[in-house]
Every structure is written in C-alpha cells, then in structure tokens.
Write a protein that holds these residues in place. Structure first.
Motif, PDB file in Angstrom:
ATOM      1  N   GLU A  87       0.850  -1.202   0.000  1.00 42.71           N
ATOM      2  CA  GLU A  87       0.000   0.000   0.000  1.00 42.71           C
ATOM      3  C   GLU A  87       0.877   1.241   0.000  1.00 42.71           C
ATOM      4  O   GLU A  87       1.964   1.208   0.582  1.00 42.71           O
ATOM      5  CB  GLU A  87      -0.901   0.004   1.228  1.00 42.71           C
ATOM      6  CG  GLU A  87      -2.024  -1.006   1.117  1.00 42.71           C
ATOM      7  CD  GLU A  87      -3.295  -0.567   1.830  1.00 42.71           C
ATOM      8  OE1 GLU A  87      -3.265   0.401   2.607  1.00 42.71           O
ATOM      9  OE2 GLU A  87      -4.317  -1.202   1.589  1.00 42.71           O
ATOM     10  N   PHE A  99      -0.027  -0.715   5.812  1.00 46.06           N
ATOM     11  CA  PHE A  99      -1.499  -0.843   5.851  1.00 46.06           C
ATOM     12  C   PHE A  99      -2.038   0.239   6.782  1.00 46.06           C
ATOM     13  O   PHE A  99      -1.513   1.366   6.786  1.00 46.06           O
ATOM     14  CB  PHE A  99      -1.874  -2.275   6.291  1.00 46.06           C
ATOM     15  CG  PHE A  99      -3.286  -2.681   5.968  1.00 46.06           C
ATOM     16  CD1 PHE A  99      -3.770  -2.664   4.666  1.00 46.06           C
ATOM     17  CD2 PHE A  99      -4.161  -3.105   6.971  1.00 46.06           C
ATOM     18  CE1 PHE A  99      -5.083  -3.039   4.372  1.00 46.06           C
ATOM     19  CE2 PHE A  99      -5.474  -3.484   6.687  1.00 46.06           C
ATOM     20  CZ  PHE A  99      -5.920  -3.462   5.390  1.00 46.06           C
ATOM     21  N   ARG A 137      19.007   3.191  -2.271  1.00 44.98           N
ATOM     22  CA  ARG A 137      18.217   2.287  -3.108  1.00 44.98           C
ATOM     23  C   ARG A 137      17.576   3.036  -4.278  1.00 44.98           C
ATOM     24  O   ARG A 137      17.484   2.536  -5.387  1.00 44.98           O
ATOM     25  CB  ARG A 137      17.146   1.613  -2.248  1.00 44.98           C
ATOM     26  CG  ARG A 137      16.583   0.351  -2.833  1.00 44.98           C
ATOM     27  CD  ARG A 137      15.106   0.274  -2.621  1.00 44.98           C
ATOM     28  NE  ARG A 137      14.520   1.584  -2.786  1.00 44.98           N
ATOM     29  CZ  ARG A 137      13.552   2.084  -2.034  1.00 44.98           C
ATOM     30  NH1 ARG A 137      13.083   1.380  -1.044  1.00 44.98           N
ATOM     31  NH2 ARG A 137      13.057   3.280  -2.256  1.00 44.98           N
TER      32      ARG A 137
END
Ligand code: T5A
Length: 221
Positions: free
Chosen positions: A39, A97, A149
């Motif tokens: 999400e 979430f 990243r």
C-alpha cells in the motif's frame, strides 16, 4: 480455512520491502500459499491512486483529502486483492497498511482520528491484520538506505519531508506499537538482514504457524 494477514510498517527505508519478500519465501518453503502486496496500491485501481498521491500532485488539496485518497485505494485493494486471497485460504503479506495512515496522516498530518477510524471501518471491516511487524530504525539510517536504493530517482511525496518529520514518525509508530502489543511486534531494523529475517520468522512461527496446516500437508493422501 481462512488465510492469515500479516502487515509490515515503519519509516522510509526501514526494510519493509526486503522483509516482506523474505517472509514470503520462507512461507512458501514451509508449504504455505501466500501473496505479497503493498500500500498504497496492490490492485489496478489502487495503483492509479498510488501514483496520484506519491507524485505529490494531491498535496495542495490538504492532508484530509490525501487521507480519503489512501482510503479509496485501500477499499479497492481490500476488495480486489486481500479479501479474496484470505477467503481462498492464502496468507497475505502487505507492505504498509492501516498503521501508516494512523501515523502519517493521523499523528503527523493531524487528521482527526475519528475520521481515520471511520474510514478504517468502511475499508477494512473484518479484514484486520492478524500480525503486524514494526521495523524500527532511526530516521537518518532509514533515509540514507532509501536514498541509496532510489539512486538518481526523485524522492517521493513523503520521503522529501524534513528529518524532524521522520523522527516524529518513528516515535509515533513506537507509541502505536506500545498500545497494541497483541498485534504489533517491534523489530530492531538496524540488525543485519539475516538477523531481522530470523526474528520475524520466529514471531510468525510462535504466533501463527502453530494454528494452520501447511497446504502441501493438507493435500497429501
Ligand atoms: N503512506 C502509505 C502514507 O502516508 N499513508 C498510508 O496509509 C500509506 C499506506 C509509500 C509512502 O506512502 C506513505 C508512506 C510512504 O512514504 P513507498 O514507495 O511504498 O511509499 O515506500 P516505503 O513504504 O517508504 O518503502 P521504502 O521503499 O522507502 O523502504 P522499505 O521498503 O522500508 O525498505 P527496503 O526494504 O526497500 O530497504 C531499503 C534499502 O535498505 C537495505 C535494502 O537492501 C535497500 O537497499 N536494507 C538493509 N541494509 C542493511 N541492513 C538491513 N537490515 C537492511 N534491510 C534493508
């Protein structure tokens, strides 16, 4: 038997994507059928809303509107992806979430918790996580990891907030975890990857695995 629902929470770069994937591998190796999702996003409709939120174009509309957009994405995600998988007996592992909304939009964005809880009731209903991992890392470490990243890509809507915002986020997640010790397990995300993965696996074995028969065993003659 209905599947189990596991969510991962924490600040930017805390290792959620790394460890959701690692847990999915371990569950599959243990003969447990699972899906990996995230999400905002996790269904075609919710992925469109993800782009709207994380690009930052909805920011001028205010935090309440962003909260409603997260809820719209969650509603589609739960209906299209999560609930059908759980009903089919699959385990669902989700990268972020409800706790992300409670912390980013609630604790930090100052959106009324009554609105957030009402939206949760509508979008999540009975599909509450059975277990939630909070990967806890100091904000500077998480942001540095996320930056490495990301490479040359632009920081998204929330990653580009000031360091103080990320320190407050960390504290707010810890407060939430202290309030819900039955559901939320806090893991020190600074530890080496293998150590973090082992701690997660131990908690899953202790809290959930004992309660199910792996699919492979159940299917054996
Ligand atoms: N949001 C989301 C809200 O505001 N409200 C909501 O309701 C919801 C659902 C989503 C954004 O949306 C916000 C929160 C977020 O800002 P996103 O692009 O999905 O954004 O990004 P994040 O969820 O923040 O995830 P990141 O991709 O930033 O970080 P992860 O997944 O936590 O970290 P990961 O696994 O990619 O690791 C980062 C780097 O660290 C290394 C990894 O190899 C990787 O390079 N690493 C480690 N290095 C050393 N030691 C370890 N133990 C390591 N673990 C991982």
């Amino acid at each position: 038997m209905r599947g189990k629902f596991i969510t991962f929470e924490g600040g930017e770069g805390s290792g959620k994507s790394t460890h959701t994937a690692a847990l999915a591998e371990r569950l599959k190796a243990a003969g447990i059928d699972c899906i990996l999702t995230r999400e905002p996003g996790g269904s075609p409709g919710a992925e469109i809303i993800r782009h709207i939120i994380l690009s930052g174009i909805a920011k001028p509309l205010g935090t309440e509107t962003e909260t409603i957009l997260f809820a719209a994405a969650r509603d589609d995600h739960v209906r299209v992806t999560i609930e059908p998988a759980l009903d089919a007996g699959k385990w669902v592992i989700c990268d972020r979430f409800i706790d992300s909304t409670r912390v980013y939009q609630g604790a930090l964005g100052k959106v009324d918790m009554k609105l957030i809880r009402s939206l949760e009731r509508v979008t999540v209903g009975p599909n509450m996580p059975d277990l939630t991992f909070l990967l806890d890392v100091p904000a500077n470490i998480g942001l540095a990891r996320a930056k490495t990243r990301r490479g040359t890509e632009k920081a998204d809507r929330f990653e580009s907030e000031a360091i103080e915002f990320h320190e407050d986020l960390r504290r707010a997640f810890l407060v939430l975890a202290e309030r819900e010790t039955k559901r939320i397990v806090t893991i020190d995300g600074r530890a080496p990857r293998d150590v973090v993965a082992d701690r997660i696996w131990t908690a899953v074995e202790e809290r959930l695995i004992g309660t199910v028969t792996p699919v492979a065993e159940a299917a054996a003659p």
